[in-house]
Design a protein around this motif. Structure first.
Motif, mmCIF file in Angstrom:
data_model
loop_
_atom_site.group_PDB
_atom_site.id
_atom_site.type_symbol
_atom_site.label_atom_id
_atom_site.label_comp_id
_atom_site.label_asym_id
_atom_site.label_seq_id
_atom_site.Cartn_x
_atom_site.Cartn_y
_atom_site.Cartn_z
ATOM 1 N N TYR A 21 0.825 -1.202 0.000
ATOM 2 C CA TYR A 21 0.000 0.000 0.000
ATOM 3 C C TYR A 21 0.867 1.262 0.000
ATOM 4 C CZ TYR A 21 -3.406 3.523 1.332
ATOM 5 O OH TYR A 21 -4.193 4.660 1.354
ATOM 6 N N GLY A 22 1.938 1.254 0.755
ATOM 7 C CA GLY A 22 2.763 2.452 0.869
ATOM 8 C C GLY A 22 3.729 2.668 -0.273
ATOM 9 N N ALA A 23 4.108 1.600 -0.993
ATOM 10 C CA ALA A 23 5.162 1.675 -2.010
ATOM 11 C C ALA A 23 4.993 2.804 -3.024
ATOM 12 C CB ALA A 23 5.276 0.323 -2.727
ATOM 13 N N LEU A 141 -8.782 3.191 -0.803
ATOM 14 C CA LEU A 141 -8.423 1.794 -0.588
ATOM 15 C C LEU A 141 -7.873 1.577 0.813
ATOM 16 C CD1 LEU A 141 -8.090 -1.074 -1.650
ATOM 17 C CD2 LEU A 141 -5.916 -0.379 -2.688
ATOM 18 N N GLY A 142 -7.113 2.545 1.316
ATOM 19 C CA GLY A 142 -6.576 2.430 2.667
ATOM 20 C C GLY A 142 -7.667 2.338 3.716
ATOM 21 N N ALA A 143 -8.740 3.114 3.526
ATOM 22 C CA ALA A 143 -9.851 3.076 4.485
ATOM 23 C C ALA A 143 -10.576 1.743 4.466
ATOM 24 C CB ALA A 143 -10.835 4.204 4.169
ATOM 25 N N GLU A 144 -10.485 1.011 3.353
ATOM 26 C CA GLU A 144 -11.175 -0.274 3.224
ATOM 27 C C GLU A 144 -10.370 -1.441 3.785
ATOM 28 O OE1 GLU A 144 -12.304 -0.994 -0.815
ATOM 29 O OE2 GLU A 144 -13.075 1.028 -1.112
ATOM 30 N N THR A 203 7.994 5.388 -10.626
ATOM 31 C CA THR A 203 6.651 5.527 -10.067
ATOM 32 C C THR A 203 5.679 4.560 -10.712
ATOM 33 O OG1 THR A 203 7.060 7.872 -9.606
ATOM 34 C CG2 THR A 203 4.760 7.153 -9.635
ATOM 35 N N ALA A 204 5.779 4.390 -12.023
ATOM 36 C CA ALA A 204 4.910 3.451 -12.733
ATOM 37 C C ALA A 204 5.092 2.030 -12.193
ATOM 38 C CB ALA A 204 5.204 3.497 -14.223
ATOM 39 N N CYS A 205 6.335 1.646 -11.940
ATOM 40 C CA CYS A 205 6.608 0.299 -11.421
ATOM 41 C C CYS A 205 6.048 0.119 -10.004
ATOM 42 C CB CYS A 205 8.114 0.035 -11.419
ATOM 43 S SG CYS A 205 8.847 -0.089 -13.075
ATOM 44 N N LEU A 206 6.159 1.153 -9.168
ATOM 45 C CA LEU A 206 5.672 1.058 -7.793
ATOM 46 C C LEU A 206 4.145 0.987 -7.743
ATOM 47 C CD1 LEU A 206 8.085 3.595 -6.050
ATOM 48 C CD2 LEU A 206 8.116 1.097 -5.873
ATOM 49 N N ALA A 210 1.755 -2.203 -6.326
ATOM 50 C CA ALA A 210 0.614 -2.105 -5.413
ATOM 51 C C ALA A 210 -0.619 -2.777 -6.001
ATOM 52 C CB ALA A 210 0.323 -0.634 -5.104
ATOM 53 N N VAL A 211 -0.869 -2.558 -7.274
ATOM 54 C CA VAL A 211 -2.037 -3.148 -7.936
ATOM 55 C C VAL A 211 -1.978 -4.673 -7.882
ATOM 56 C CG1 VAL A 211 -3.198 -3.444 -10.159
ATOM 57 C CG2 VAL A 211 -2.423 -1.168 -9.451
ATOM 58 N N ILE A 212 -0.799 -5.222 -8.083
ATOM 59 C CA ILE A 212 -0.632 -6.679 -8.112
ATOM 60 C C ILE A 212 -0.809 -7.304 -6.727
ATOM 61 C CG2 ILE A 212 1.059 -8.539 -8.499
ATOM 62 C CD1 ILE A 212 2.235 -6.753 -10.756
ATOM 63 N N ASN A 213 -0.339 -6.633 -5.682
ATOM 64 C CA ASN A 213 -0.268 -7.260 -4.361
ATOM 65 C C ASN A 213 -1.405 -6.913 -3.399
ATOM 66 O OD1 ASN A 213 2.502 -8.772 -4.070
ATOM 67 N ND2 ASN A 213 2.951 -6.905 -5.231
#
Length: 458
Positions: A21-23, A141-144, A203-206, A210-213
């Protein structure tokens, strides 16, 4: 084991989720700092665009946010993509965020006059619009991810660390750009282009990581008012949200000019432009290192009291900086470094606690409406912040120009006083007002637990 202890353990997030989430914050924090701290100076001192013109561009971008923020928030709430209503928007944001960031720092050499202004206007407005596509769904997403009152502080605390780490990396980039200024304007342009390419790729990679994990709660999807006006009416009708929206706006009126003017203050008030990066670093390092301190303190003293403390500490820290034009030059650097450290400690608290409290407010909306509209709420909070920043950037541009500011020369005391009023005294006033308003906030841990029990029983 008590029922409360079992609940805490069941809601506890694994480090894999927290890191994923933080990455993206590392890359996004880098981009935001470089834009917020350097783009005005890049435009006035390198591209030779008038400060008032750049102020208007930033002001227009905030007006556009009045449309884009609520739109993205509401649409992300209603999205039903296969990979999730939040992660899909994170994925979509990659290309516009990358392209807009490169554009801002890569105006064509052949452009001048109105065409150069138009390029920068499209780049700046495009960048903030693209960031809305990422930030609103990401905060939502963090709130969820967890309903736990204190676990949210842990999640957003690491997000704050990631953003600050990216900002610290951006300081080195800013140092490289200020060194290039000594060489030539062309050298600055070349270095800015190279750095923007690297930052966009990372930034695109980070974001993709997040999307994957990360995963989303499917039971939250589709639980929102059919009308966007109804959704935002609910936001304003929520007494806790309304209070925090006002506090957010007032707080950011005070803080907006700080990031914008740090380079100017270092060069034209402190008289040591080479210290600018280290002044910001003195703010960023305590902001990052203090996060592990604020999470347990919030458990002991409460999130509300801690956020009030951070606001007052921030206001007092910057308030002292207003005295700089009235003291000998030799004392100015030690003062700004000391106050930057204390303000940084406060920022670590605010960055950890504020989004955690905002998430609690969203749960209170579920208590009232049985709906889940994190996007609409964070769009509202984001808009309150950015509209305040837009107002102050517009004002700052005109204040600099009409106070007699001339780039790259020694400034009069009148110009210096104008700078430190925006940099020091105004933040003190605004943070005092914000603290007083927030003292009326009543959704504390006890009230949240009672409300959460009703929601969970449904």
């Amino acid at each position: 084991m008590s029922e409360n202890s079992a609940s805490v353990l069941s809601d506890r997030l694994g480090w894999k989720t927290i890191v994923a989430y933080g990455a993206p914050g590392v890359g996004v924090g880098y981009m935001y700092l470089l834009i917020n701290l350097y783009i005005m100076k890049f435009s006035t001192d390198v591209l030779l665009i008038a400060p008032s013109v750049m102020g208007i561009i930033f002001g227009v971008s905030r007006i556009w946010d009045a449309v884009s923020d609520p739109l993205v928030g509401y649409i992300s709430d209603r999205s039903k993509f296969k990979i999730g209503r939040r992660r899909s928007w994170l994925l979509i944001s990659i290309i516009p965020v990358s392209l807009a960031f490169i554009m801002v720092f890569s105006p064509l050499q052949t452009l001048e006059g109105k065409w150069l202004i138009a390029w920068m206007a499209v780049g700046v407005i495009g960048f903030y619009s693209a960031m809305t596509i990422f930030i609103v769904p990401h905060l939502s997403l963090g709130a969820e991810l967890t309903p736990n009152y204190h676990e949210r502080s842990r999640l957003y605390g690491l997000r704050h660390v990631a953003y600050t780490l990216g900002s610290i990396i951006a300081l080195y980039s800013m140092y490289l750009l200020t060194v290039a200024e000594v060489e030539s304007a062309d050298a600055v342009r070349t270095k800015a282009f190279e750095l923007s390419i690297i930052a966009s790729i990372v930034t695109a990679c980070l974001i993709a990581y997040a999307v994957i994990n990360l995963r989303e709660r499917k039971d939250f999807q589709g639980r929102i008012n059919e009308s966007p006006f109804g959704a935002f009416k609910d936001v304003w009708s929520n007494v806790h949200a309304r209070l925090v929206l006002v506090v957010t706006f007032v707080e950011n009126i005070g803080s907006a000019a700080i990031a914008l003017l740090t380079l100017y203050v270092a060069q034209y008030v402190v008289g040591r432009p080479e210290l600018a990066v280290f002044i910001i670093l003195a703010y960023m390092v305590p902001s990052t290192l203090s996060v592990p301190l604020w999470v347990p303190l919030s458990r002991r003293f409460g999130k509300i009291r801690l956020w009030m403390f951070s606001m007052m500490l921030t206001g007092i820290s910057f308030g002292f900086m207003f005295t700089m034009p009235f003291m000998d030059l030799v004392y100015r650097a030690p003062l700004i470094f000391t106050m930057a450290i204390t303000a940084g400690l406060a920022a670590g608290c605010g960055g950890t606690i504020a989004p955690s409290i905002q998430s609690d407010i969203i749960d209170y909306d579920e208590y009232l409406t049985s709906e889940r509209k994190e996007g609409s709420y964070f769009a509202a909070f984001n808009f309150a912040q950015k509209s305040a920043v837009g107002v102050m950037i517009l004002i700052t541009g005109f204040v600099l120009e009409f106070s007699g500011f001339i780039p790259n020369v020694e400034q009069t005391q009148q110009v210096q006083i104008a700078m430190v009023f925006l940099y020091g005294l105004l933040p003190l006033i605004c943070y005092c007002i914000g603290t007083y308003i927030f003292s009326k906030f009543s959704l504390d841990e006890k009230a949240y637990a009672a409300m959460r029990k009703v929601v969970d029983s449904r």
